[in-house]
Design a protein around this motif. Structure first.
Motif, PDB file in Angstrom:
ATOM      1  N   VAL A 162     -22.468   4.919  26.385  1.00  0.00           N
ATOM      2  CA  VAL A 162     -23.010   6.263  26.253  1.00  0.00           C
ATOM      3  C   VAL A 162     -23.911   6.362  25.027  1.00  0.00           C
ATOM      4  O   VAL A 162     -24.903   7.071  25.021  1.00  0.00           O
ATOM      5  CB  VAL A 162     -21.849   7.278  26.137  1.00  0.00           C
ATOM      6  N   ARG A 206     -17.660   4.469  28.167  1.00  0.00           N
ATOM      7  CA  ARG A 206     -16.795   5.268  29.050  1.00  0.00           C
ATOM      8  C   ARG A 206     -15.544   4.481  29.417  1.00  0.00           C
ATOM      9  O   ARG A 206     -15.632   3.314  29.798  1.00  0.00           O
ATOM     10  CB  ARG A 206     -17.533   5.633  30.328  1.00  0.00           C
ATOM     11  N   SER A 246     -12.810   5.717  39.340  1.00  0.00           N
ATOM     12  CA  SER A 246     -13.051   5.887  37.903  1.00  0.00           C
ATOM     13  C   SER A 246     -11.921   5.289  37.060  1.00  0.00           C
ATOM     14  O   SER A 246     -11.836   5.550  35.861  1.00  0.00           O
ATOM     15  CB  SER A 246     -13.253   7.364  37.579  1.00  0.00           C
ATOM     16  N   PRO A 289     -18.454  10.541  36.316  1.00  0.00           N
ATOM     17  CA  PRO A 289     -18.437  10.471  34.841  1.00  0.00           C
ATOM     18  C   PRO A 289     -17.503  11.508  34.227  1.00  0.00           C
ATOM     19  O   PRO A 289     -16.933  11.268  33.158  1.00  0.00           O
ATOM     20  CB  PRO A 289     -19.896  10.760  34.452  1.00  0.00           C
ATOM     21  N   THR A 292     -13.927  10.522  33.251  1.00  0.00           N
ATOM     22  CA  THR A 292     -13.744   9.522  32.207  1.00  0.00           C
ATOM     23  C   THR A 292     -13.710  10.169  30.828  1.00  0.00           C
ATOM     24  O   THR A 292     -14.147  11.299  30.647  1.00  0.00           O
ATOM     25  CB  THR A 292     -14.892   8.482  32.201  1.00  0.00           C
ATOM     26  N   THR A 298     -14.181   8.500  26.560  1.00  0.00           N
ATOM     27  CA  THR A 298     -14.932   7.409  25.934  1.00  0.00           C
ATOM     28  C   THR A 298     -14.064   6.792  24.843  1.00  0.00           C
ATOM     29  O   THR A 298     -13.092   7.378  24.403  1.00  0.00           O
ATOM     30  CB  THR A 298     -16.229   7.914  25.273  1.00  0.00           C
TER      31      THR A 298
END
Lengths: 422, 422
Positions: free
Chosen positions: A103, A118, A145, A406, A409, A411
């Motif tokens: 990211v 992520r 995911s 996304p 998720t 990070t």
């Protein structure tokens, strides 16, 4: 995590197993997760008979309980519908992998390499109503995911969901992943939802999908972080500088193309300067589409006998039906003030040919989505090109608007040095 | 928002005014927000006398109450410290504006233009302890990111915080922004925190900064979304393939460079294959740095009389002092298992020359930050180059790790068409 361990119950044991499965899932490469999804798609088709048989129990019980036929229809699984669900799972396989995406990344002045990547959230709890296809959709998106999922469907679909989860678990295991990556929360009682909401430290996030009262309960009572989804009191504002043909099209589409969903419009606000021309045309088109207008004095005057009088309750209501609240406002600022007061923060549209008005409306309205010269119905993960949607977040934290992969998720930062110290 | 309005109290009235101020702030351009920050920096310096006088009351009361001198020191404001705080505000002015950043954008197949842009969160509540400099820091970061802020400092700094917020509000107003963009939560009682935690719909997020018990209370009792910050039970793992000089440096730096902060190490884990060589060296260096080791049997054997016996409580403890828990583990997987069981999920470091070990550790450890051959002390907004930090999130939702200005924003989607309907 060192949070004080709550006492053991079947629900908490399920959550603990999910946590262990999540630790196994997190470092797995995409190929392993995709293989599990393909195994799920195959197994759903192969075991259609068992799923349909279990579903028949739920359908019979629903009919016996006098459930509305529209709800029974949403509950029903046929071989065709199961094939379609399996096809959806194959589409999830094809989506880009969110896990591992960098990211942010840089080399710091001291030479340390910094990367923000992520990672899966961990254990996701989904609380949902009626439709058993959500069971498979949600599990597929969570697995894709890298997350373990706890599924808590409605009691009325318990037999269907049990059969589906059996198929999912067997398939996941056959692909070499832990079966506990997909689990049905045991029990049909309300208490099982309560336990899930208090499983902080075991469950990383709860996503309630369903009616406003379910969502409100979870938001208010959960100590597990929640992503609020789906309530939509959406507005269409027809500006003084609107193209009237366009405004009629957008209004009717926003309201009537599919009134039962959260991105359907529930209120139309019209600039006073254009009301005299627009109201009769809007009334004609709405009436033709079968929509009942609940209007203020100006709307009532424009359509004597056609318009029911609106109260504050109308401004606040998410009808989800062929009804719309309607008001005339003195200017754009008044439209924004009305929206700020009554919106659920989902989607608001402006129809205007004025660049200044479009810009002002976009700046002032604070909702997940602001549509300019477009229907409110576009607020949707599929329409936005996300390829999948786990729900539409109407909160500001973590995710806002349609949530794709996304949004499932978190990070982590990875800092790499050569013996760096401070 | 249509959430049922809670009854009126001074705290809720403060939150309502913040909400109104937030609506004014959100569409303001950067220049307007920066002007307010510059006015704040100037006013802090100009009104230093009044601030120091108010602070003297808090300091005298703290001394009278027998407060530890280290805490009194953190509470104390001097003209030099106020000048430094003002300088920090000027640095915030220079940071990039997070508001309006386009996070994602595309033209959809039907020609609709889709943009996801950063917007302020709205109203941010900060609950914090002792240090009055946080009052200014937090207000500056919230204003820079277009948010209104509700400040709830500790009762022991109430006079200082009141004086500071007076200065901030006057400065904000002099720059043409609503004074209510910065407010102190009224009252010194615990109840005012409780009201803030239940002001859902008025407050968009609460960020508790301070001790573990404060954070736990807010996390468990708040119906307003919370960002959990700052508890750090950080680990250093010395791998079998570690460079021993580097390992000693990183261990001592992680533990002893500043033991009172959340990114200091609290436990060292050593691979059994290297323990015989490493433990004596580590013990010597730690002892020299004034660190007391609470070790398992292997550590006790390595330093008879030097090592206190460790219990489960030691693995769980965030000492924040010159103490460290220490264990020998059979391999990397056992180190990861220990970390998974006891960590607060803040920062874990590995020291190794093995690329495979570094990669495996990075994949398996699930914390905000994983450091490879670097001190745990680097997990910090300033060190990461964010220019500012509102705290370090140890949760997975919304923000994880050091939080800078982007973490104080949400996003909204803007969809632009030419009359698009579905």
């Amino acid at each position: 995590m060192t949070s004080s361990a709550p006492q053991s119950t079947p629900v908490l044991e399920t959550a603990r197993r999910a946590r262990e499965a999540a630790a196994v899932l997190a470092p797995l490469p995409r190929t392993a997760r995709d293989a599990a999804l393909l195994a799920i798609a195959d197994a759903l088709v192969e075991r259609t008979g068992a799923i349909v048989a279990a579903n028949a129990e739920d359908v019979a019980a629903a009919r016996e309980a006098g459930t509305a036929e529209s709800v029974v229809d949403r509950l029903t699984l046929t071989p065709e519908r199961i094939a379609a669900i399996a096809a959806d799972v194959r589409q999830v396989v094809a989506l880009p992998d969110p896990v591992g995406e960098v990211v942010r990344g840089s080399t710091l002045p001291n030479g340390l390499d910094l990367r923000q990547v992520r990672v899966p959230l961990g254990v996701i709890g989904i609380i949902y109503e009626a439709r058993p296809n959500v069971t498979v959709d949600a599990a597929a998106l969570c697995l894709k995911s890298g997350n373990a999922v706890l599924l808590r469907g409605s009691a009325s679909a318990y037999a269907s969901n049990s059969a589906l989860v059996d198929v999912l678990r067997d398939a996941v295991q056959s692909a070499g992943l832990p079966a506990d990556a997909v689990q049905l929360v045991p029990g049909r009682s309300r208490e099982s939802v309560g336990e899930l909401m208090r499983a902080r430290g075991l469950v990383d996030v709860l996503i309630p999908r369903g009616g406003a009262s379910l969502i409100r309960t979870v938001v208010e009572e959960s100590t597990v972080p929640v992503i609020e989804t789906g309530t939509g009191n959406c507005h269409v504002y027809v500006d003084e500088a609107a193209d009237l043909d366009m405004a009629v099209d957008i209004l009717v589409n926003s309201k009537a193309q599919r009134p039962s969903v959260c991105n359907a419009a529930e209120t139309v606000l019209v600039h006073a300067g254009i009301a005299e021309k627009f109201l009769p045309r809007a009334l004609e088109a709405l009436t033709q589409a079968g929509v009942i207008v609940h209007g203020d004095a100006a709307w009532q005057q424009a359509g004597p006998g056609l318009v029911a009088p609106a109260t504050d309750e109308d401004w606040a209501t998410e009808y989800l039906s062929y009804d719309i609240a309607a008001a005339v406002v003195p200017d754009l600022e008044a439209a924004v003030a009305h929206i700020r007061r009554w919106t659920s923060g989902h989607t608001e549209a402006i129809v205007t040919t004025s660049q200044a008005a479009a810009r002002r409306f976009t700046q002032l309205v604070d909702s997940t989505t602001v549509a300019v010269n477009a229907s409110t119905r576009f607020t949707d993960g599929g329409q936005f090109g996300f390829g999948a949607e786990i729900g539409i977040s109407t909160q500001k934290l973590h995710a806002r608007g349609p949530m794709g992969l996304p949004e499932l998720t978190s990070t982590k930062y990875i800092v790499t040095g050569d013996g760096h110290t401070r």
